[in-house]
Scaffold this motif. Structure first.
Motif, PDB file in Angstrom:
ATOM      1  N   GLN A 235       0.832  -1.187   0.000  1.00 33.39           N
ATOM      2  CA  GLN A 235       0.000   0.000   0.000  1.00 33.39           C
ATOM      3  C   GLN A 235       0.874   1.246   0.000  1.00 33.39           C
ATOM      4  N   ASP A 236       0.243   2.403   0.001  1.00 31.66           N
ATOM      5  CA  ASP A 236       0.959   3.681  -0.127  1.00 31.66           C
ATOM      6  C   ASP A 236       1.716   3.763  -1.446  1.00 31.66           C
ATOM      7  N   GLY A 237       1.210   3.095  -2.470  1.00 28.06           N
ATOM      8  CA  GLY A 237       1.865   3.118  -3.768  1.00 28.06           C
ATOM      9  C   GLY A 237       2.977   2.114  -3.935  1.00 28.06           C
ATOM     10  N   THR A 238       3.332   1.391  -2.895  1.00 26.63           N
ATOM     11  CA  THR A 238       4.346   0.343  -2.989  1.00 26.63           C
ATOM     12  C   THR A 238       3.721  -0.918  -3.572  1.00 26.63           C
ATOM     13  N   VAL A 239       4.392  -1.516  -4.533  1.00 23.04           N
ATOM     14  CA  VAL A 239       3.917  -2.737  -5.172  1.00 23.04           C
ATOM     15  C   VAL A 239       4.957  -3.829  -4.955  1.00 23.04           C
ATOM     16  N   PHE A 240       4.537  -4.943  -4.394  1.00 22.87           N
ATOM     17  CA  PHE A 240       5.398  -6.113  -4.265  1.00 22.87           C
ATOM     18  C   PHE A 240       5.136  -7.007  -5.471  1.00 22.87           C
ATOM     19  N   VAL A 241       6.177  -7.280  -6.237  1.00 27.60           N
ATOM     20  CA  VAL A 241       5.978  -7.997  -7.498  1.00 27.60           C
ATOM     21  C   VAL A 241       7.076  -9.031  -7.677  1.00 27.60           C
ATOM     22  N   GLY A 242       6.699 -10.198  -8.209  1.00 25.77           N
ATOM     23  CA  GLY A 242       7.647 -11.274  -8.441  1.00 25.77           C
ATOM     24  C   GLY A 242       7.456 -11.884  -9.810  1.00 25.77           C
ATOM     25  N   GLY A 243       7.447 -13.207  -9.854  1.00 23.39           N
ATOM     26  CA  GLY A 243       7.460 -13.872 -11.152  1.00 23.39           C
ATOM     27  C   GLY A 243       6.290 -14.772 -11.433  1.00 23.39           C
ATOM     28  N   HIS A 323      12.501  -7.357 -10.265  1.00 22.29           N
ATOM     29  CA  HIS A 323      12.600  -6.304 -11.267  1.00 22.29           C
ATOM     30  C   HIS A 323      11.808  -5.044 -10.959  1.00 22.29           C
ATOM     31  N   GLY A 324      11.056  -5.010  -9.867  1.00 18.25           N
ATOM     32  CA  GLY A 324      10.218  -3.856  -9.594  1.00 18.25           C
ATOM     33  C   GLY A 324      11.007  -2.601  -9.312  1.00 18.25           C
ATOM     34  N   ALA A 325      12.210  -2.763  -8.740  1.00 25.26           N
ATOM     35  CA  ALA A 325      13.084  -1.621  -8.465  1.00 25.26           C
ATOM     36  C   ALA A 325      14.496  -2.020  -8.882  1.00 25.26           C
ATOM     37  N   THR A 326      15.494  -1.682  -8.094  1.00 26.39           N
ATOM     38  CA  THR A 326      16.876  -1.995  -8.477  1.00 26.39           C
ATOM     39  C   THR A 326      17.534  -3.012  -7.553  1.00 26.39           C
ATOM     40  N   GLY A 327      16.734  -3.680  -6.690  1.00 22.10           N
ATOM     41  CA  GLY A 327      17.281  -4.750  -5.863  1.00 22.10           C
ATOM     42  C   GLY A 327      18.316  -4.276  -4.879  1.00 22.10           C
ATOM     43  N   ALA A 328      18.026  -3.195  -4.153  1.00 22.41           N
ATOM     44  CA  ALA A 328      19.013  -2.601  -3.243  1.00 22.41           C
ATOM     45  C   ALA A 328      19.160  -3.392  -1.952  1.00 22.41           C
ATOM     46  N   THR A 329      18.100  -3.463  -1.148  1.00 21.19           N
ATOM     47  CA  THR A 329      18.202  -4.208   0.106  1.00 21.19           C
ATOM     48  C   THR A 329      18.147  -5.707  -0.130  1.00 21.19           C
ATOM     49  N   ASP A 330      17.640  -6.107  -1.289  1.00 20.67           N
ATOM     50  CA  ASP A 330      17.550  -7.535  -1.629  1.00 20.67           C
ATOM     51  C   ASP A 330      18.036  -7.734  -3.066  1.00 20.67           C
ATOM     52  N   ASN A 331      19.355  -7.897  -3.317  1.00 20.93           N
ATOM     53  CA  ASN A 331      20.329  -8.015  -2.262  1.00 20.93           C
ATOM     54  C   ASN A 331      21.649  -7.381  -2.697  1.00 20.93           C
ATOM     55  N   SER A 472       9.991  -5.350  -3.570  1.00 18.89           N
ATOM     56  CA  SER A 472       9.035  -4.273  -3.863  1.00 18.89           C
ATOM     57  C   SER A 472       9.611  -3.265  -4.847  1.00 18.89           C
ATOM     58  N   THR A 473       8.726  -2.369  -5.276  1.00 17.71           N
ATOM     59  CA  THR A 473       9.102  -1.301  -6.194  1.00 17.71           C
ATOM     60  C   THR A 473       9.797  -0.154  -5.481  1.00 17.71           C
ATOM     61  N   MET A 474       9.969  -0.251  -4.177  1.00 23.82           N
ATOM     62  CA  MET A 474      10.681   0.763  -3.401  1.00 23.82           C
ATOM     63  C   MET A 474      12.089   0.319  -3.017  1.00 23.82           C
ATOM     64  N   ASP A 475      12.540  -0.805  -3.556  1.00 22.83           N
ATOM     65  CA  ASP A 475      13.843  -1.341  -3.153  1.00 22.83           C
ATOM     66  C   ASP A 475      14.957  -0.676  -3.950  1.00 22.83           C
ATOM     67  N   THR A 476      15.229   0.568  -3.596  1.00 20.12           N
ATOM     68  CA  THR A 476      16.225   1.373  -4.296  1.00 20.12           C
ATOM     69  C   THR A 476      17.365   1.770  -3.360  1.00 20.12           C
ATOM     70  N   TRP A 477      18.397   2.347  -3.925  1.00 24.10           N
ATOM     71  CA  TRP A 477      19.601   2.730  -3.185  1.00 24.10           C
ATOM     72  C   TRP A 477      19.261   3.603  -1.975  1.00 24.10           C
ATOM     73  N   GLU A 478      18.226   4.440  -2.100  1.00 24.62           N
ATOM     74  CA  GLU A 478      17.862   5.348  -1.010  1.00 24.62           C
ATOM     75  C   GLU A 478      17.500   4.625   0.271  1.00 24.62           C
ATOM     76  N   ARG A 479      17.084   3.365   0.181  1.00 21.88           N
ATOM     77  CA  ARG A 479      16.690   2.607   1.381  1.00 21.88           C
ATOM     78  C   ARG A 479      17.889   2.029   2.121  1.00 21.88           C
ATOM     79  N   LEU A 480      19.079   2.083   1.547  1.00 26.38           N
ATOM     80  CA  LEU A 480      20.275   1.538   2.196  1.00 26.38           C
ATOM     81  C   LEU A 480      20.770   2.481   3.290  1.00 26.38           C
ATOM     82  N   GLN A 481      21.252   1.894   4.367  1.00 26.62           N
ATOM     83  CA  GLN A 481      21.758   2.654   5.512  1.00 26.62           C
ATOM     84  C   GLN A 481      23.279   2.548   5.554  1.00 26.62           C
TER      85      GLN A 481
END
Length: 534
Positions: A235-243, A323-331, A472-481
């Protein structure tokens, strides 16, 4: 023989001096750890590595050209840093690769609005953009399809009821509290139950749903539907997508594009249809299959050891992503941390008695395919081990997001607890203090653990991994700590360093040891030679 004695003496003279913690007999090279920490925190490259793996080489689906480019980039970095035997390890076959090149969804009537949507991997695209009417398909049995027969040609079909979204009263991102870590440390795996087990009723219900979905797809193809929309998790515009909905088998016919739609937009379309108003939508979906190479390829490289070079310590992470984002936190997180760890070891030119081997696995998202294939080929099984099995020390893995390490899952290995307790001590100030005998699953350390080899995953702060970024589609570099990633690279480098220089191989669980000893004794007895377990 005389030359070998001279080499051994020189190596011994150059060996690091280890300090022994008061509460443990396990030595710790505090000087080396200090240097590792300085390199990891003051001259870190981990976030730059992660940016290359995400912003430039993401997403990294196994078999895709982007994965091939990411692998070549990683091999180039390993060679630049001075690692040897940097190579692709082929496994498989995996099947055809897939990439999404364009995804546009837009409602055009009765009120125009853009739709957040992503295609499921390995589903086909459209040969050209289409504009079609949207139809809600309500079917709980195959006979329900008869209601729609002859009415769906060119239609964009919604399959599934809109989800109910509820407010969240807990934060997306969290860190492990002391109480949670204490419970983990006190857990007794022997007293635990068998874990999650699906009931026969639930299993039958799942099979019925899968059968219905397959029947629905065949029906829609026969009826000439244009595409299938499904409500996405999130929700909140986040989409979890797989295969789901496609096939890697080049012999399987392309069926229909399956599009995961953000829950809020899916619900809006459904409510308009409920009011009896027609909805039309534009779709432009361009997906490409890649059949030139049907095999998967892990990425491997080594820092050679000295007097015990035939013994191996491994570290790794899965390289592939959805493929929804760039696979930052995973992996990319785990891959970047492991790459940074070997960079640190090489930059400091720390002496390593055993060979250190890094592996970046592919096919993990489809079932640990790359790591399982590599382990079978290289180490055999517990019942049929190869000679390399007996010369293996440990494998360290990272695949639970970007959160800071807090300790280690021991996978029931009691004998290794005092070893890891000593190695964690220099990082206690950073909160790395917890060992639990419990096991964790779902990632590549299981390929090693499953054949009786010590394979470990680190306990990590969850952050927003499950709630926001995982697949998810939010798994981008910005989520990395960044601070967490720097710490993790330091811990991994220190663990690998100590494992490579330890007097003995790391201990295995008694059951694993007995199983392998028995198998190797049988092998050696058949050749008339005694067997000595290292």
């Amino acid at each position: 023989m005389h030359f070998r004695r001279l080499v051994a003496a020189a190596l011994l003279a150059a060996a690091p001096v280890f300090a022994t913690p008061a509460s443990s007999q396990e030595p710790v090279d505090t000087s080396a750890v200090r240097r590792i920490r300085e390199e990891a925190f003051d001259r870190s490259q981990v976030m730059t590595i992660a940016s290359w793996l995400t912003d430039v080489h993401g997403p990294r689906l196994t078999g895709s050209p982007i994965m091939a480019a990411a692998s070549e980039w990683a091999l180039g970095k390993f060679r630049e840093w001075g690692l040897v035997n940097a190579t692709m390890d082929t496994w498989g076959p995996f099947g055809r690769g897939w990439t999404n090149e364009r995804m546009v969804a837009h409602v055009t009537a009765p009120v125009p609005f853009p739709v957040i949507a992503y295609p499921s991997a390995w589903t086909p695209g459209l040969s050209a953009p289409v504009t079609g009417r949207v139809v809600m398909l309500s079917a709980t049995t195959p006979t329900d399809f008869d209601t729609y027969r002859g009415t769906l040609r060119g239609a964009i079909v919604m399959a599934g009821d809109p989800p109910t979204l509820r407010p969240r009263f807990t934060p997306d991102a969290t860190r492990l509290a002391d109480e949670e870590l204490e419970r983990m440390a006190a857990a007794d795996p022997a007293a635990a139950g068998p874990g999650f087990q699906m009931s026969d009723e639930a299993r039958a219900r799942m099979r019925a749903q899968q059968a219905l979905a397959a029947e629905r797809t065949r029906f829609l193809v026969d009826e000439g539907a244009a595409a299938v929309l499904t409500p996405a998790r999130g929700q909140d515009g986040t989409v979890f997508v797989g295969g789901s909905g496609g096939s890697r088998d080049p012999a399987s016919p392309a069926l229909l594009p399956v599009i995961s739609v953000a829950a809020e937009h899916y619900g809006r379309i459904a409510r308009i249809l409920e009011k009896g108003l027609p909805v039309t939508m534009e779709l432009d979906v361009r997906n490409r299959f890649h059949d030139a190479d049907l095999y998967g390829h892990n990425v491997l490289a080594e820092i050679p050891g000295t007097d015990r070079a035939d013994e191996v310590v491994m570290l790794g992470a899965h390289f592939d992503s959805w493929h929804g984002a760039t696979g930052a936190t995973d992996n990319a997180a785990g891959s970047a941390v492991m790459m940074e760890a070997v960079r640190i070891l090489k930059a400091l030119d720390l002496p390593l008695r055993r060979t250190v081997r890094i592996a970046l696995w592919t096919g993990e998202e489809q079932g640990l395919l790359g790591s399982r294939a590599y382990v079978r080929q290289t180490f055999g099984t517990a019942d049929a081990p190869t000679p390399a099995h007996g010369k293996f020390s440990a494998y360290f893995n990272m695949d639970n997001g970007t959160g800071a390490f807090r300790g280690v899952w021991l996978q029931g290995n009691r004998a290794i607890a005092p070893v890891f307790e000593a190695w964690m001590r220099p990082f206690a100030d950073k909160g790395v203090r917890t060992l639990t005998l419990s096991s964790t699953g779902g990632t590549d350390h299981l390929a090693f653990d499953g054949v009786g080899l010590p394979g470990f995953q680190f306990i990590q702060d969850p952050m927003d991994y499950s709630s926001r970024t995982h697949h998810s589609t939010m798994d981008t570099w910005e989520r990395l700590q960044a601070d967490d990633m720097k710490l993790n690279a330091a811990v991994v480098a220190a663990f690998v360093y100590h494992a490579a220089n330890r007097a003995e191989l790391l201990p295995r669980t008694p059951a694993a040891r007995e199983r392998v000893v028995g198998a190797r004794k049988r092998q050696r007895a058949s050749r008339g030679r005694p067997f000595v377990f290292p």
